[in-house]
Every structure is written in C-alpha cells, then in structure tokens.
Scaffold this motif. Structure first.
Motif, PDB file in Angstrom:
ATOM      1  N   ASP A  26      -4.118   0.533 -19.103  1.00 44.44           N
ATOM      2  CA  ASP A  26      -3.728  -0.879 -19.117  1.00 44.44           C
ATOM      3  C   ASP A  26      -4.865  -1.790 -19.557  1.00 44.44           C
ATOM      4  O   ASP A  26      -4.633  -2.872 -20.082  1.00 44.44           O
ATOM      5  CB  ASP A  26      -3.269  -1.318 -17.721  1.00 44.44           C
ATOM      6  N   LEU A  27      -6.108  -1.353 -19.303  1.00 43.34           N
ATOM      7  CA  LEU A  27      -7.296  -2.149 -19.623  1.00 43.34           C
ATOM      8  C   LEU A  27      -8.247  -1.320 -20.481  1.00 43.34           C
ATOM      9  O   LEU A  27      -9.283  -0.866 -20.012  1.00 43.34           O
ATOM     10  CB  LEU A  27      -8.004  -2.574 -18.329  1.00 43.34           C
ATOM     11  N   PRO A  28      -7.907  -1.107 -21.756  1.00 41.88           N
ATOM     12  CA  PRO A  28      -8.760  -0.258 -22.600  1.00 41.88           C
ATOM     13  C   PRO A  28     -10.180  -0.803 -22.723  1.00 41.88           C
ATOM     14  O   PRO A  28     -10.359  -1.983 -23.034  1.00 41.88           O
ATOM     15  CB  PRO A  28      -8.065  -0.263 -23.961  1.00 41.88           C
ATOM     16  N   PRO A  29     -11.189   0.039 -22.459  1.00 43.12           N
ATOM     17  CA  PRO A  29     -12.581  -0.410 -22.558  1.00 43.12           C
ATOM     18  C   PRO A  29     -12.912  -0.920 -23.958  1.00 43.12           C
ATOM     19  O   PRO A  29     -12.503  -0.341 -24.954  1.00 43.12           O
ATOM     20  CB  PRO A  29     -13.390   0.865 -22.262  1.00 43.12           C
ATOM     21  N   GLY A  30     -13.614  -2.041 -24.000  1.00 45.87           N
ATOM     22  CA  GLY A  30     -14.016  -2.619 -25.281  1.00 45.87           C
ATOM     23  C   GLY A  30     -12.926  -3.419 -25.959  1.00 45.87           C
ATOM     24  O   GLY A  30     -13.150  -4.017 -27.000  1.00 45.87           O
ATOM     25  N   VAL A  31     -11.726  -3.435 -25.381  1.00 48.79           N
ATOM     26  CA  VAL A  31     -10.589  -4.144 -25.983  1.00 48.79           C
ATOM     27  C   VAL A  31     -10.055  -5.211 -25.034  1.00 48.79           C
ATOM     28  O   VAL A  31      -9.794  -6.334 -25.433  1.00 48.79           O
ATOM     29  CB  VAL A  31      -9.452  -3.149 -26.347  1.00 48.79           C
ATOM     30  N   ALA A  32      -9.886  -4.860 -23.767  1.00 48.91           N
ATOM     31  CA  ALA A  32      -9.295  -5.757 -22.782  1.00 48.91           C
ATOM     32  C   ALA A  32     -10.284  -6.846 -22.384  1.00 48.91           C
ATOM     33  O   ALA A  32     -11.435  -6.562 -22.067  1.00 48.91           O
ATOM     34  CB  ALA A  32      -8.863  -4.966 -21.551  1.00 48.91           C
ATOM     35  N   LEU A  33      -9.832  -8.075 -22.417  1.00 47.44           N
ATOM     36  CA  LEU A  33     -10.639  -9.199 -21.963  1.00 47.44           C
ATOM     37  C   LEU A  33     -10.183  -9.601 -20.563  1.00 47.44           C
ATOM     38  O   LEU A  33      -8.979  -9.614 -20.284  1.00 47.44           O
ATOM     39  CB  LEU A  33     -10.510 -10.389 -22.919  1.00 47.44           C
ATOM     40  N   ALA A  71       0.739   3.685 -26.358  1.00 48.25           N
ATOM     41  CA  ALA A  71      -0.035   2.473 -26.100  1.00 48.25           C
ATOM     42  C   ALA A  71      -0.547   1.929 -27.426  1.00 48.25           C
ATOM     43  O   ALA A  71      -0.948   2.685 -28.299  1.00 48.25           O
ATOM     44  CB  ALA A  71      -1.196   2.787 -25.167  1.00 48.25           C
ATOM     45  N   GLY A  72      -0.493   0.614 -27.581  1.00 44.56           N
ATOM     46  CA  GLY A  72      -0.952  -0.023 -28.813  1.00 44.56           C
ATOM     47  C   GLY A  72       0.152  -0.260 -29.825  1.00 44.56           C
ATOM     48  O   GLY A  72      -0.092  -0.845 -30.877  1.00 44.56           O
ATOM     49  N   THR A  73       1.382   0.186 -29.520  1.00 44.83           N
ATOM     50  CA  THR A  73       2.504  -0.053 -30.436  1.00 44.83           C
ATOM     51  C   THR A  73       2.702  -1.553 -30.598  1.00 44.83           C
ATOM     52  O   THR A  73       2.723  -2.304 -29.629  1.00 44.83           O
ATOM     53  CB  THR A  73       3.794   0.604 -29.906  1.00 44.83           C
ATOM     54  N   GLU A  74       2.843  -1.976 -31.847  1.00 42.00           N
ATOM     55  CA  GLU A  74       3.000  -3.394 -32.191  1.00 42.00           C
ATOM     56  C   GLU A  74       4.339  -3.924 -31.675  1.00 42.00           C
ATOM     57  O   GLU A  74       5.378  -3.302 -31.860  1.00 42.00           O
ATOM     58  CB  GLU A  74       2.935  -3.546 -33.708  1.00 42.00           C
ATOM     59  N   GLY A 118       2.373  -9.046 -30.053  1.00 39.25           N
ATOM     60  CA  GLY A 118       1.437  -8.403 -29.149  1.00 39.25           C
ATOM     61  C   GLY A 118       1.452  -6.896 -29.270  1.00 39.25           C
ATOM     62  O   GLY A 118       1.926  -6.341 -30.264  1.00 39.25           O
ATOM     63  N   LYS A 119       0.947  -6.240 -28.214  1.00 37.75           N
ATOM     64  CA  LYS A 119       0.867  -4.773 -28.203  1.00 37.75           C
ATOM     65  C   LYS A 119       1.313  -4.230 -26.856  1.00 37.75           C
ATOM     66  O   LYS A 119       0.958  -4.766 -25.812  1.00 37.75           O
ATOM     67  CB  LYS A 119      -0.562  -4.311 -28.483  1.00 37.75           C
ATOM     68  N   PHE A 120       2.048  -3.138 -26.923  1.00 38.80           N
ATOM     69  CA  PHE A 120       2.511  -2.442 -25.728  1.00 38.80           C
ATOM     70  C   PHE A 120       1.348  -1.687 -25.114  1.00 38.80           C
ATOM     71  O   PHE A 120       0.555  -1.080 -25.830  1.00 38.80           O
ATOM     72  CB  PHE A 120       3.634  -1.472 -26.124  1.00 38.80           C
ATOM     73  N   ARG A 121       1.223  -1.717 -23.796  1.00 42.11           N
ATOM     74  CA  ARG A 121       0.145  -0.988 -23.127  1.00 42.11           C
ATOM     75  C   ARG A 121       0.666   0.264 -22.422  1.00 42.11           C
ATOM     76  O   ARG A 121       0.147   1.342 -22.614  1.00 42.11           O
ATOM     77  CB  ARG A 121      -0.582  -1.887 -22.121  1.00 42.11           C
ATOM     78  N   ALA A 122       1.686   0.118 -21.555  1.00 42.98           N
ATOM     79  CA  ALA A 122       2.183   1.271 -20.796  1.00 42.98           C
ATOM     80  C   ALA A 122       3.557   0.938 -20.237  1.00 42.98           C
ATOM     81  O   ALA A 122       3.936  -0.226 -20.141  1.00 42.98           O
ATOM     82  CB  ALA A 122       1.220   1.614 -19.664  1.00 42.98           C
ATOM     83  N   GLY A 123       4.300   1.977 -19.868  1.00 46.82           N
ATOM     84  CA  GLY A 123       5.609   1.748 -19.297  1.00 46.82           C
ATOM     85  C   GLY A 123       6.190   2.982 -18.648  1.00 46.82           C
ATOM     86  O   GLY A 123       5.702   4.099 -18.836  1.00 46.82           O
ATOM     87  N   GLN A 124       7.243   2.755 -17.878  1.00 45.13           N
ATOM     88  CA  GLN A 124       7.965   3.822 -17.188  1.00 45.13           C
ATOM     89  C   GLN A 124       9.380   3.318 -16.923  1.00 45.13           C
ATOM     90  O   GLN A 124       9.552   2.198 -16.444  1.00 45.13           O
ATOM     91  CB  GLN A 124       7.264   4.137 -15.865  1.00 45.13           C
ATOM     92  N   GLY A 125      10.361   4.138 -17.231  1.00 49.36           N
ATOM     93  CA  GLY A 125      11.745   3.710 -17.018  1.00 49.36           C
ATOM     94  C   GLY A 125      12.065   2.525 -17.899  1.00 49.36           C
ATOM     95  O   GLY A 125      11.803   2.529 -19.094  1.00 49.36           O
ATOM     96  N   GLU A 126      12.600   1.469 -17.296  1.00 51.11           N
ATOM     97  CA  GLU A 126      12.945   0.276 -18.071  1.00 51.11           C
ATOM     98  C   GLU A 126      11.900  -0.826 -17.928  1.00 51.11           C
ATOM     99  O   GLU A 126      12.133  -1.964 -18.314  1.00 51.11           O
ATOM    100  CB  GLU A 126      14.335  -0.249 -17.676  1.00 51.11           C
ATOM    101  N   LEU A 127      10.713  -0.495 -17.380  1.00 48.45           N
ATOM    102  CA  LEU A 127       9.661  -1.483 -17.171  1.00 48.45           C
ATOM    103  C   LEU A 127       8.381  -1.101 -17.908  1.00 48.45           C
ATOM    104  O   LEU A 127       8.137   0.078 -18.155  1.00 48.45           O
ATOM    105  CB  LEU A 127       9.346  -1.610 -15.677  1.00 48.45           C
ATOM    106  N   GLY A 128       7.580  -2.098 -18.221  1.00 49.74           N
ATOM    107  CA  GLY A 128       6.304  -1.833 -18.866  1.00 49.74           C
ATOM    108  C   GLY A 128       5.393  -3.038 -18.748  1.00 49.74           C
ATOM    109  O   GLY A 128       5.723  -4.030 -18.094  1.00 49.74           O
ATOM    110  N   ILE A 129       4.247  -2.922 -19.399  1.00 55.47           N
ATOM    111  CA  ILE A 129       3.268  -4.003 -19.421  1.00 55.47           C
ATOM    112  C   ILE A 129       2.757  -4.103 -20.859  1.00 55.47           C
ATOM    113  O   ILE A 129       2.566  -3.089 -21.530  1.00 55.47           O
ATOM    114  CB  ILE A 129       2.141  -3.745 -18.402  1.00 55.47           C
ATOM    115  N   ALA A 130       2.596  -5.353 -21.334  1.00 53.59           N
ATOM    116  CA  ALA A 130       2.186  -5.560 -22.722  1.00 53.59           C
ATOM    117  C   ALA A 130       1.289  -6.784 -22.823  1.00 53.59           C
ATOM    118  O   ALA A 130       1.436  -7.737 -22.056  1.00 53.59           O
ATOM    119  CB  ALA A 130       3.414  -5.754 -23.609  1.00 53.59           C
ATOM    120  N   LEU A 131       0.359  -6.749 -23.769  1.00 59.91           N
ATOM    121  CA  LEU A 131      -0.480  -7.899 -24.076  1.00 59.91           C
ATOM    122  C   LEU A 131       0.284  -8.705 -25.128  1.00 59.91           C
ATOM    123  O   LEU A 131       0.508  -8.222 -26.249  1.00 59.91           O
ATOM    124  CB  LEU A 131      -1.838  -7.464 -24.620  1.00 59.91           C
ATOM    125  N   LEU A 132       0.706  -9.918 -24.755  1.00 55.22           N
ATOM    126  CA  LEU A 132       1.554 -10.726 -25.637  1.00 55.22           C
ATOM    127  C   LEU A 132       0.970 -12.108 -25.867  1.00 55.22           C
ATOM    128  O   LEU A 132       0.352 -12.690 -24.973  1.00 55.22           O
ATOM    129  CB  LEU A 132       2.945 -10.889 -25.014  1.00 55.22           C
TER     130      LEU A 132
END
Length: 165
Positions: A43-50, A104-107, A117-131
C-alpha cells in the motif's frame, strides 16, 4: 480501526467486549480497505508513497513540531500550503475481484480516458487506490486483459471534514 485485544488463550471475547466479533486476516484487510487505511510496502511502496498522500497526517503519523526526518521540509511545506492533489482512497467494485487479478500500479482512468490514479491493492469487491481528488466523484475504470473493470471511490467517514471536499 476498531479494537484489538490481547487475551488469554481460550478467553470468550464477547464476554470481555459485548457485541464484538473475532475476525481473521482477510476480515482485517477488508476492514482496512473499506476505511482507506494503508499498511506495508504493497500500500505504501518505498520511494513512491508520500506521507500526506497516504493520509498519514490524518492518523497522527506525521509530526509537524519535531524536525529531522527525511522529507520533513517537503512534507511540512506541502501540509502548510494545503495543496494535496492525490490521496489514498477506498475503492469498490460492482462484483468481487477474481483472485489477485489486478496488479498494483494498474492505471485508473476516468470514463473520458483521463488518468485518475493507480490501484494499490484489493480483495473481494474492495480495494485501495491513489487517486487525484479532482476525479474521485467521476465514474472510474481500469483496463485489464481486454476487459474494462469499473470502480467507485469513496471518502472515509473518519477523515477531517475539510479534507473530504
């Protein structure tokens, strides 16, 4: 994020905390995604996530009074200027994702094809994305192996009201 309990093995959790339920790691992940809470390098890739884009200031994960940490000047300046264009947000899909089919990283795009934005992670019908916040109210989609997957972003209820605008 709810309660975490350390108890003796075999303790009846519902006696200790009435109305509680015991979950497993999958339940925990779903709850995190639903709340938009990042965790770990996925969810917080090193060097990428602020830190500010990752909502760490909302969770008291950043100190604006003590100094001397890497990125402190940029983080403090951005915070005090008040211009944060992207944030990690919970996303939901109309139906559960098949396995771990979204890398992860899918546009993520708007319906009109603008980068959102970019997709970070998900499971089932839920996920988290940087938008990008400018596009969070629009219909969003991702293109995967010839298919278009639709998704919807939401603002977590626990965010400060000024940040949800």
């Amino acid at each position: 994020m709810g309660w975490r309990l350390i108890a003796k093995k075999g303790a009846n959790v519902s006696e200790i905390i009435p109305g509680s339920q015991v979950g497993d790691i999958q339940d925990y992940r779903r709850h995190r995604y639903k709340q938009g809470i990042p965790e770990g390098v996925e969810d917080l890739p090193p060097g990428v996530a602020l830190p500010l884009e990752s909502n760490l200031a909302f969770m008291n994960g950043i100190s604006f009074t003590k100094g001397c940490y890497i990125g402190q000047e940029l983080t403090a300046r951005t915070h005090h200027m008040g211009v944060i264009r992207k944030r990690l947000l919970p996303v939901s899909f109309p139906e559960p994702l098949p396995g771990s089919s979204i890398p992860a990283g899918t546009e993520i795009l708007t319906e009109s094809g603008k980068r959102a934005g970019k997709f970070r992670a998900g499971q089932g019908e839920l996920g988290i994305a940087l938008l990008r916040l400018a596009h969070t109210k629009e219909p969003l989609c991702m293109h995967l192996a010839g298919d278009t997957v639709r998704l919807r972003a939401s603002t977590p209820q626990w965010w400060p009201k000024a940040a949800a605008k």
